[in-house]
Write a protein that holds these residues in place. Structure first.
Motif, PDB file in Angstrom:
ATOM      1  N   LYS A  61       0.838  -1.204   0.000  1.00 29.03           N
ATOM      2  CA  LYS A  61       0.000   0.000   0.000  1.00 29.03           C
ATOM      3  C   LYS A  61       0.871   1.252   0.000  1.00 29.03           C
ATOM      4  O   LYS A  61       0.610   2.205  -0.741  1.00 29.03           O
ATOM      5  CB  LYS A  61      -0.922  -0.017   1.218  1.00 29.03           C
ATOM      6  CG  LYS A  61      -1.860   1.146   1.257  1.00 29.03           C
ATOM      7  CD  LYS A  61      -3.265   0.674   1.403  1.00 29.03           C
ATOM      8  CE  LYS A  61      -4.155   1.858   1.649  1.00 29.03           C
ATOM      9  NZ  LYS A  61      -5.017   2.139   0.555  1.00 29.03           N
ATOM     10  N   GLU A  65       0.088   0.339  -4.093  1.00 26.22           N
ATOM     11  CA  GLU A  65      -0.890  -0.699  -4.413  1.00 26.22           C
ATOM     12  C   GLU A  65      -2.270  -0.266  -3.931  1.00 26.22           C
ATOM     13  O   GLU A  65      -2.410   0.409  -2.919  1.00 26.22           O
ATOM     14  CB  GLU A  65      -0.485  -2.013  -3.738  1.00 26.22           C
ATOM     15  CG  GLU A  65      -1.192  -3.221  -4.279  1.00 26.22           C
ATOM     16  CD  GLU A  65      -1.030  -3.422  -5.761  1.00 26.22           C
ATOM     17  OE1 GLU A  65      -1.960  -3.049  -6.516  1.00 26.22           O
ATOM     18  OE2 GLU A  65       0.014  -3.928  -6.187  1.00 26.22           O
ATOM     19  N   THR A  66      -3.298  -0.642  -4.682  1.00 22.84           N
ATOM     20  CA  THR A  66      -4.667  -0.238  -4.345  1.00 22.84           C
ATOM     21  C   THR A  66      -5.301  -1.235  -3.380  1.00 22.84           C
ATOM     22  O   THR A  66      -4.946  -2.421  -3.352  1.00 22.84           O
ATOM     23  CB  THR A  66      -5.552  -0.153  -5.602  1.00 22.84           C
ATOM     24  OG1 THR A  66      -5.695  -1.471  -6.159  1.00 22.84           O
ATOM     25  CG2 THR A  66      -4.966   0.798  -6.635  1.00 22.84           C
ATOM     26  N   ASP A  67      -6.283  -0.754  -2.637  1.00 26.51           N
ATOM     27  CA  ASP A  67      -7.026  -1.629  -1.732  1.00 26.51           C
ATOM     28  C   ASP A  67      -7.701  -2.758  -2.501  1.00 26.51           C
ATOM     29  O   ASP A  67      -7.682  -3.909  -2.056  1.00 26.51           O
ATOM     30  CB  ASP A  67      -8.093  -0.836  -0.960  1.00 26.51           C
ATOM     31  CG  ASP A  67      -7.511   0.044   0.122  1.00 26.51           C
ATOM     32  OD1 ASP A  67      -6.354  -0.197   0.554  1.00 26.51           O
ATOM     33  OD2 ASP A  67      -8.205   0.981   0.545  1.00 26.51           O
ATOM     34  N   GLU A  68      -8.295  -2.447  -3.651  1.00 29.06           N
ATOM     35  CA  GLU A  68      -9.003  -3.461  -4.431  1.00 29.06           C
ATOM     36  C   GLU A  68      -8.090  -4.636  -4.765  1.00 29.06           C
ATOM     37  O   GLU A  68      -8.485  -5.799  -4.626  1.00 29.06           O
ATOM     38  CB  GLU A  68      -9.576  -2.865  -5.729  1.00 29.06           C
ATOM     39  CG  GLU A  68     -10.711  -1.888  -5.521  1.00 29.06           C
ATOM     40  CD  GLU A  68     -10.243  -0.490  -5.105  1.00 29.06           C
ATOM     41  OE1 GLU A  68     -11.095   0.285  -4.645  1.00 29.06           O
ATOM     42  OE2 GLU A  68      -9.036  -0.182  -5.211  1.00 29.06           O
ATOM     43  N   ARG A  69      -6.895  -4.332  -5.217  1.00 25.65           N
ATOM     44  CA  ARG A  69      -5.964  -5.403  -5.577  1.00 25.65           C
ATOM     45  C   ARG A  69      -5.478  -6.158  -4.337  1.00 25.65           C
ATOM     46  O   ARG A  69      -5.385  -7.379  -4.354  1.00 25.65           O
ATOM     47  CB  ARG A  69      -4.805  -4.839  -6.379  1.00 25.65           C
ATOM     48  CG  ARG A  69      -5.205  -4.530  -7.822  1.00 25.65           C
ATOM     49  CD  ARG A  69      -4.175  -3.722  -8.576  1.00 25.65           C
ATOM     50  NE  ARG A  69      -2.808  -4.129  -8.430  1.00 25.65           N
ATOM     51  CZ  ARG A  69      -2.144  -4.947  -9.266  1.00 25.65           C
ATOM     52  NH1 ARG A  69      -2.752  -5.435 -10.323  1.00 25.65           N
ATOM     53  NH2 ARG A  69      -0.872  -5.241  -9.054  1.00 25.65           N
ATOM     54  N   TYR A  81      -8.228  -7.748 -11.587  1.00 30.69           N
ATOM     55  CA  TYR A  81      -7.284  -6.660 -11.334  1.00 30.69           C
ATOM     56  C   TYR A  81      -5.841  -6.948 -11.741  1.00 30.69           C
ATOM     57  O   TYR A  81      -5.007  -6.053 -11.678  1.00 30.69           O
ATOM     58  CB  TYR A  81      -7.272  -6.311  -9.843  1.00 30.69           C
ATOM     59  CG  TYR A  81      -8.608  -5.972  -9.262  1.00 30.69           C
ATOM     60  CD1 TYR A  81      -9.376  -4.936  -9.763  1.00 30.69           C
ATOM     61  CD2 TYR A  81      -9.104  -6.688  -8.179  1.00 30.69           C
ATOM     62  CE1 TYR A  81     -10.591  -4.614  -9.214  1.00 30.69           C
ATOM     63  CE2 TYR A  81     -10.329  -6.374  -7.619  1.00 30.69           C
ATOM     64  CZ  TYR A  81     -11.069  -5.340  -8.141  1.00 30.69           C
ATOM     65  OH  TYR A  81     -12.272  -5.028  -7.592  1.00 30.69           O
TER      66      TYR A  81
END
Length: 152
Positions: A61, A65-69, A81
C-alpha cells in the motif's frame, strides 16, 4: 497471541546480514516491485503468517498498491485486477510455496507461463524472493510472531 521467543533472525547477528543480502539481490534484478510485493503477500497468506501478511500489505500500500488489488490477492484467479505477468508470478509463488501438495510441485505449465513474462534473471529474483518469504513465514509461524497491533 504472544510470541514464543524473540524472532530468531534478530537473535543471531549474521542472520540479519544474510537476509539483507537476499532482499537486495531479489529487489535489484529488475522485477517490478509490485510483483515482488504480490508474491510475498500471497505466499504469506498461504502460510498463515500474520506478521508477513500485515507487513506485506502495508508495504504494498505504501508503494502505491490499491485496496481493491490487495483485497483480491487471495482470489487472484477470479479477480480482474491482475495482469498476465502478475498472474504468472502469483501462480509460481503458490506452487513454490505449496511444494508438498503435488508430486510435481512446480509443473511445467506454471514455470513456462512465468518464463513467458520474465527473463531468467527476473525469474531467479522471483524464485529467490518467494523462498525468502517462505523462510520469513516459517520463522514467524514457528515462534508465533504476531502481527503488530495498529490503532486508529
Amino acid at each position: 497471541m504472544q510470541a514464543r521467543m524473540t524472532n530468531p533472525a534478530g537473535l543471531l547477528p549474521d542472520t540479519q546480514k544474510a537476509i539483507n543480502l537476499l532482499y537486495k539481490a531479489a529487489h535489484s534484478a529488475g522485477v517490478p516491485g509490485t510483483i515482488l510485493e504480490l508474491v510475498h503477500l500471497r505466499a504469506s497468506q498461504i502460510n498463515g503468517c500474520s506478521a508477513c501478511v500485515d507487513s506485506g500489505a502495508r508495504s504494498a500500500k505504501k508503494n502505491g498498491e490499491t485496496d481493491e488489488r490487495l483485497f483480491a490477492v487471495a482470489a487472484w484467479r477470479e479477480a480482474t485486477y491482475f495482469t498476465d505477468a502478475e498472474r504468472a508470478a502469483l501462480a509460481l509463488a503458490e506452487a513454490a510455496t505449496r511444494l508438498a501438495d503435488r508430486s510435481d510441485p512446480v509443473p511445467d505449465d506454471v514455470w513456462d507461463a512465468a518464463a513467458k513474462h520474465f527473463p531468467e534473471q527476473e525469474l531467479a529474483a522471483i524464485v529467490l524472493w518467494v523462498a525468502t518469504t517462505n523462510f520469513f513465514n516459517r520463522l514467524n509461524a514457528t515462534t508465533r510472531q504476531p502481527a503488530p497491533q495498529h490503532w486508529g
